[in-house]
Design a protein around this motif. Structure first.
Motif, short mmCIF file in Angstrom:
data_model
loop_
_atom_site.label_atom_id
_atom_site.label_comp_id
_atom_site.label_asym_id
_atom_site.label_seq_id
_atom_site.Cartn_x
_atom_site.Cartn_y
_atom_site.Cartn_z
N UNK A 150 0.79 -1.23 0.00
CA UNK A 150 0.00 0.00 0.00
C UNK A 150 0.81 1.27 0.00
N UNK A 151 2.14 1.19 -0.08
CA UNK A 151 2.98 2.39 -0.09
C UNK A 151 3.49 2.63 -1.49
N UNK A 152 3.59 3.90 -1.83
CA UNK A 152 4.12 4.27 -3.14
C UNK A 152 5.45 4.96 -2.95
N UNK A 153 6.44 4.50 -3.67
CA UNK A 153 7.75 5.11 -3.63
C UNK A 153 8.07 5.64 -5.02
N UNK A 154 8.59 6.85 -5.09
CA UNK A 154 9.00 7.39 -6.39
C UNK A 154 10.13 8.37 -6.17
N UNK A 155 10.87 8.61 -7.22
CA UNK A 155 11.97 9.55 -7.13
C UNK A 155 13.27 8.89 -6.74
N UNK A 156 14.26 9.73 -6.46
CA UNK A 156 15.60 9.25 -6.13
C UNK A 156 15.60 8.50 -4.81
N UNK A 157 16.56 7.60 -4.65
CA UNK A 157 16.85 6.94 -3.38
C UNK A 157 18.23 7.41 -2.95
N UNK A 188 16.53 8.26 2.11
CA UNK A 188 15.54 9.26 1.72
C UNK A 188 15.02 8.89 0.34
N UNK A 189 13.71 8.85 0.21
CA UNK A 189 13.08 8.54 -1.06
C UNK A 189 12.58 9.86 -1.63
N UNK A 190 12.77 10.06 -2.94
CA UNK A 190 12.42 11.32 -3.58
C UNK A 190 11.00 11.78 -3.34
N UNK A 191 10.10 10.87 -3.01
CA UNK A 191 8.70 11.24 -2.75
C UNK A 191 8.46 11.65 -1.30
N UNK A 241 10.08 8.68 9.04
CA UNK A 241 9.71 10.08 8.91
C UNK A 241 9.11 10.29 7.52
N UNK A 242 8.43 11.40 7.37
CA UNK A 242 7.85 11.79 6.07
C UNK A 242 8.03 13.29 5.95
N UNK A 243 8.56 13.74 4.84
CA UNK A 243 8.73 15.17 4.62
C UNK A 243 7.93 15.59 3.39
N UNK A 244 7.55 16.84 3.34
CA UNK A 244 6.83 17.37 2.19
C UNK A 244 7.85 17.76 1.13
N UNK A 245 7.69 17.21 -0.06
CA UNK A 245 8.61 17.53 -1.15
C UNK A 245 7.82 17.93 -2.39
N UNK A 246 6.82 18.79 -2.21
CA UNK A 246 6.04 19.27 -3.35
C UNK A 246 6.98 19.92 -4.35
N UNK A 247 6.75 19.62 -5.62
CA UNK A 247 7.61 20.12 -6.70
C UNK A 247 9.07 19.78 -6.45
N UNK A 248 9.31 18.66 -5.78
CA UNK A 248 10.68 18.28 -5.43
C UNK A 248 11.56 18.06 -6.64
N UNK A 249 12.74 18.61 -6.59
CA UNK A 249 13.71 18.44 -7.67
C UNK A 249 14.85 17.53 -7.24
#
Length: 135
Positions: free
Chosen positions: A23-30, A40-43, A56-64
């Motif tokens: 049920x978890x979605x991972x996307x972006x850089x590792x 740290x996962x890019x999402x 932990x979970x951080x907000x990475x809206x429009x994350x580059x």
């Protein structure tokens, strides 16, 4: 998350799967922290490398991009309208400790061995700028 343990000699020492990916979605850089304790996962997920559980979970809206600093803080580069914002996060849970706003569109960020950051931006006139930050 499937994982392999690799020794410093390059041989595989263990294999496994995280017990908590349903049920978890991972996307972006590792990106593995400097001390190897966190991923740290890019999402925005921060995962313990010893348990592969989310810590932990951080907000990475429009994350580059993300970059761990040698002292364990995490830098996050994002687009802020036509400019670049670099947020440096630390503590437990991670929270913004410092922010930098730079002119131009964010292209890339990299941690420097000295604890600084190199940030590449593209300005409105099409020129590029490489900026060194000391967070």
């Amino acid at each position: 998350i499937a994982f392999d343990g690799i020794s410093t000699s390059g041989t595989f020492t263990s294999r496994g799967r995280s017990p908590s990916v349903a049920g978890r979605r991972f996307s972006g850089d590792l990106l593995i922290s400097e001390d190897g304790s966190r991923l740290a996962v890019g999402s925005g997920q921060i995962v313990s490398t010893s348990t592969l559980q989310g810590v932990d979970q951080i907000a990475v809206e429009n994350g580059q991009g993300l970059s761990w600093l040698p002292d364990g803080r995490l830098a996050v580069i994002t687009r802020d309208d036509l400019d670049t914002r670099v947020s440096v996060m630390g503590g437990n849970p991670l929270a913004v400790q410092k922010e930098f706003k730079l002119t131009g569109e964010p292209l890339s960020m990299s941690s420097l061995g000295s604890g600084g950051l190199a940030v590449l931006t593209r300005r409105e006139d099409g020129s590029y700028a490489m900026i060194r930050l000391d967070p």
